[in-house]
Design a protein around this motif. Structure first.
Motif, PDB file in Angstrom:
ATOM      1  N   ILE A 266      -4.274 114.468  -3.319  1.00 51.20           N
ATOM      2  CA  ILE A 266      -4.686 115.634  -2.523  1.00 51.20           C
ATOM      3  C   ILE A 266      -6.032 115.302  -1.884  1.00 51.20           C
ATOM      4  O   ILE A 266      -6.951 114.843  -2.562  1.00 51.20           O
ATOM      5  N   MET A 267      -6.149 115.544  -0.589  1.00 52.06           N
ATOM      6  CA  MET A 267      -7.374 115.172   0.138  1.00 52.06           C
ATOM      7  C   MET A 267      -7.864 116.336   0.986  1.00 52.06           C
ATOM      8  O   MET A 267      -7.718 116.332   2.209  1.00 52.06           O
ATOM      9  N   ASN A 268      -8.439 117.356   0.340  1.00 56.66           N
ATOM     10  CA  ASN A 268      -8.934 118.491   1.123  1.00 56.66           C
ATOM     11  C   ASN A 268     -10.431 118.357   1.409  1.00 56.66           C
ATOM     12  O   ASN A 268     -11.268 119.000   0.774  1.00 56.66           O
ATOM     13  N   LEU A 269     -10.727 117.455   2.342  1.00 56.21           N
ATOM     14  CA  LEU A 269     -12.088 117.304   2.877  1.00 56.21           C
ATOM     15  C   LEU A 269     -11.868 117.084   4.372  1.00 56.21           C
ATOM     16  O   LEU A 269     -11.996 115.971   4.881  1.00 56.21           O
ATOM     17  N   PRO A 270     -11.480 118.165   5.084  1.00 60.27           N
ATOM     18  CA  PRO A 270     -10.868 117.978   6.411  1.00 60.27           C
ATOM     19  C   PRO A 270     -11.739 117.304   7.460  1.00 60.27           C
ATOM     20  O   PRO A 270     -11.209 116.741   8.413  1.00 60.27           O
ATOM     21  N   GLY A 271     -13.078 117.322   7.301  1.00 61.66           N
ATOM     22  CA  GLY A 271     -13.951 116.676   8.297  1.00 61.66           C
ATOM     23  C   GLY A 271     -13.941 115.167   8.175  1.00 61.66           C
ATOM     24  O   GLY A 271     -13.937 114.446   9.173  1.00 61.66           O
ATOM     25  N   THR A 272     -13.899 114.646   6.940  1.00 58.27           N
ATOM     26  CA  THR A 272     -14.073 113.195   6.745  1.00 58.27           C
ATOM     27  C   THR A 272     -13.004 112.525   5.888  1.00 58.27           C
ATOM     28  O   THR A 272     -13.113 111.331   5.601  1.00 58.27           O
ATOM     29  N   ALA A 273     -11.969 113.267   5.494  1.00 60.17           N
ATOM     30  CA  ALA A 273     -10.921 112.672   4.639  1.00 60.17           C
ATOM     31  C   ALA A 273     -10.326 111.427   5.298  1.00 60.17           C
ATOM     32  O   ALA A 273      -9.878 110.509   4.606  1.00 60.17           O
ATOM     33  N   LYS A 274     -10.350 111.385   6.645  1.00 65.38           N
ATOM     34  CA  LYS A 274      -9.755 110.239   7.339  1.00 65.38           C
ATOM     35  C   LYS A 274     -10.401 108.915   6.930  1.00 65.38           C
ATOM     36  O   LYS A 274      -9.749 107.879   6.897  1.00 65.38           O
ATOM     37  N   ASP A 275     -11.694 108.968   6.575  1.00 62.88           N
ATOM     38  CA  ASP A 275     -12.390 107.740   6.178  1.00 62.88           C
ATOM     39  C   ASP A 275     -11.923 107.224   4.809  1.00 62.88           C
ATOM     40  O   ASP A 275     -12.315 106.137   4.393  1.00 62.88           O
ATOM     41  N   PHE A 276     -11.148 108.039   4.092  1.00 60.77           N
ATOM     42  CA  PHE A 276     -10.707 107.663   2.746  1.00 60.77           C
ATOM     43  C   PHE A 276      -9.200 107.401   2.703  1.00 60.77           C
ATOM     44  O   PHE A 276      -8.639 107.192   1.646  1.00 60.77           O
ATOM     45  N   LEU A 277      -8.546 107.450   3.889  1.00 63.79           N
ATOM     46  CA  LEU A 277      -7.085 107.314   3.914  1.00 63.79           C
ATOM     47  C   LEU A 277      -6.622 105.959   3.403  1.00 63.79           C
ATOM     48  O   LEU A 277      -5.601 105.863   2.722  1.00 63.79           O
ATOM     49  N   ASP A 278      -7.414 104.899   3.721  1.00 61.05           N
ATOM     50  CA  ASP A 278      -6.981 103.554   3.295  1.00 61.05           C
ATOM     51  C   ASP A 278      -6.918 103.455   1.773  1.00 61.05           C
ATOM     52  O   ASP A 278      -5.936 102.974   1.214  1.00 61.05           O
ATOM     53  N   ILE A 279      -7.948 103.998   1.087  1.00 63.01           N
ATOM     54  CA  ILE A 279      -7.905 103.864  -0.380  1.00 63.01           C
ATOM     55  C   ILE A 279      -6.825 104.782  -0.964  1.00 63.01           C
ATOM     56  O   ILE A 279      -6.229 104.458  -1.982  1.00 63.01           O
TER      57      ILE A 279
END
Ligand code: SAM
Length: 340
Positions: A266-279
């Motif tokens: 679950i990745m609810n950090l909508p401003g910057t979650a994209k920077d964590f998509l690879d991990i």
């Protein structure tokens, strides 16, 4: 007037969501017949929220006749003694967020001098314990905002109830949004027994605890904010859980190597979650599910981003939706994506 028709068995759940989001027109009375309850909606009801409720519950939105409530005269406007223009009052009322027994609202700069009168009026109108207003935007890594005391008791710690769960928190030191209640319910419904879940940005554990309340799953609840970690631990004790929540304080980038691969992230950090998509993609089991959130004005950008980062793994969009409005034309988008 527009209202919601809902089967009696589910009426209480829907009523609570509507109350938490200030969507019920309290000047009119709820009514019922043998099988259904009818709930009056405010004029400018939140279309996205109501559509989300419609997807989760079988509601019908139509024009119904409602009787005026006994206390129509004692409306919010009257408490303000004609000191403030009517449209400004309506905007303030729409900005209410109720977290436990605290009301948090927005005061436009031109009404700064009237803020104490507004606070007292809101206190009387809502009958809650304390009233605060938003002194800053949500900011920083911890996604928190400054709140300034307006009326009632100056105590920011409260217990918010949602679907039978109790969340203890201080809304100025940790992130929490009562407006995500429907979204949490949606994710809880997706989780299968015995899943391993990692919530990368768990805050006070609102998703992990909601899941563990009803599902026998193992959920790692990660957050960089020590205050959020403190509240997850308290909230685990406050609620009866059938699943297991494992709270960890730290930056997900540093914590992730110690965690097992997950069936769901679950990745609810909508401003910057994209920077964590690879991990996230690298830490998902085959056919694992990503519950990913991003601020965007369209669906394609969000889907393409996840697809690109997941490549060469195949992906399947399970669901994509507008969770809530972020700013004019921009939405808090929720994407459920299977990573094969
Ligand atoms: N998921 C929770 C909810 O919906 O109530 C909280 C969401 S809040 C928007 C995002 C959370 O991510 C904040 O509590 C913040 O402290 C946390 N956070 C930000 N960067 C982080 C990082 N690198 N590692 C772990 N947590 C982080």
């Amino acid at each position: 007037m527009k209202g919601i028709k809902i089967k009696k068995q589910k009426a209480n759940e829907v009523r609570k969501i509507l109350i938490n989001n200030n969507q019920i027109n309290s000047e009119y009375k709820l009514k019922s017949d043998e099988n259904n309850v009818y709930i009056p909606l405010i004029d400018n009801y939140d279309i996205t929220l109501i559509e989300n409720i419609k997807q989760d519950y079988h509601i019908i939105i139509e024009d119904y006749d409602f009787l005026e409530g006994q206390y129509k005269a004692k409306n919010f406007m009257e408490y303000l003694n004609d000191k403030i223009p009517e449209d400004a009052i309506e905007n303030i009322r729409k900005s209410f967020d109720t977290i436990g027994d605290i009301v948090i609202l927005e005061i436009p700069p031109e009404l700064e001098n009237e803020k104490k009168i507004i606070g007292e009026a809101v206190l009387k109108f809502t009958k809650r314990r304390s009233v605060y207003y938003k002194k800053s935007k949500i900011q920083g890594v911890t996604r928190t905002r400054k709140l300034e005391f307006l009326a009632g008791e100056d105590n920011l710690e409260t217990i918010h109830k949602e679907y039978g769960i109790r969340f203890k928190l201080n809304p100025s030191t940790v992130y929490f949004s009562p407006r995500l209640a429907t979204e949490r319910a949606r994710i809880v419904n997706q989780v299968q027994e015995n899943e391993t879940v990692i919530d990368f940005f768990a805050g006070i554990g609102s998703f992990p605890i909601s899941i563990a309340h009803v599902k026998k799953a193992k959920i790692y609840s990660i957050d960089i904010n020590p205050e959020a970690y403190k509240y997850v631990n308290e909230n685990m004790k406050l609620n009866k859980l059938v699943g297991e929540v494992i709270p960890i304080e730290g930056d997900i980038r540093k914590v992730i190597p110690e965690l097992p691969l997950a069936d769901r992230i679950i990745m609810n950090l909508p401003g910057t979650a994209k920077d964590f998509l690879d991990i996230a993609v690298n830490h998902l089991n085959k056919n694992g599910i990503l519950n990913y959130y991003e601020f965007s004005s369209d669906y394609e950008t969000v889907i393409d981003r996840v697809k690109k980062i997941a490549y060469p793994r195949e992906t399947e969009v399970l669901n994509i939706r507008k969770v809530k409005s972020q700013s004019p034309g921009v939405w808090h988008i929720g994407l459920d994506m299977k990573i094969k």
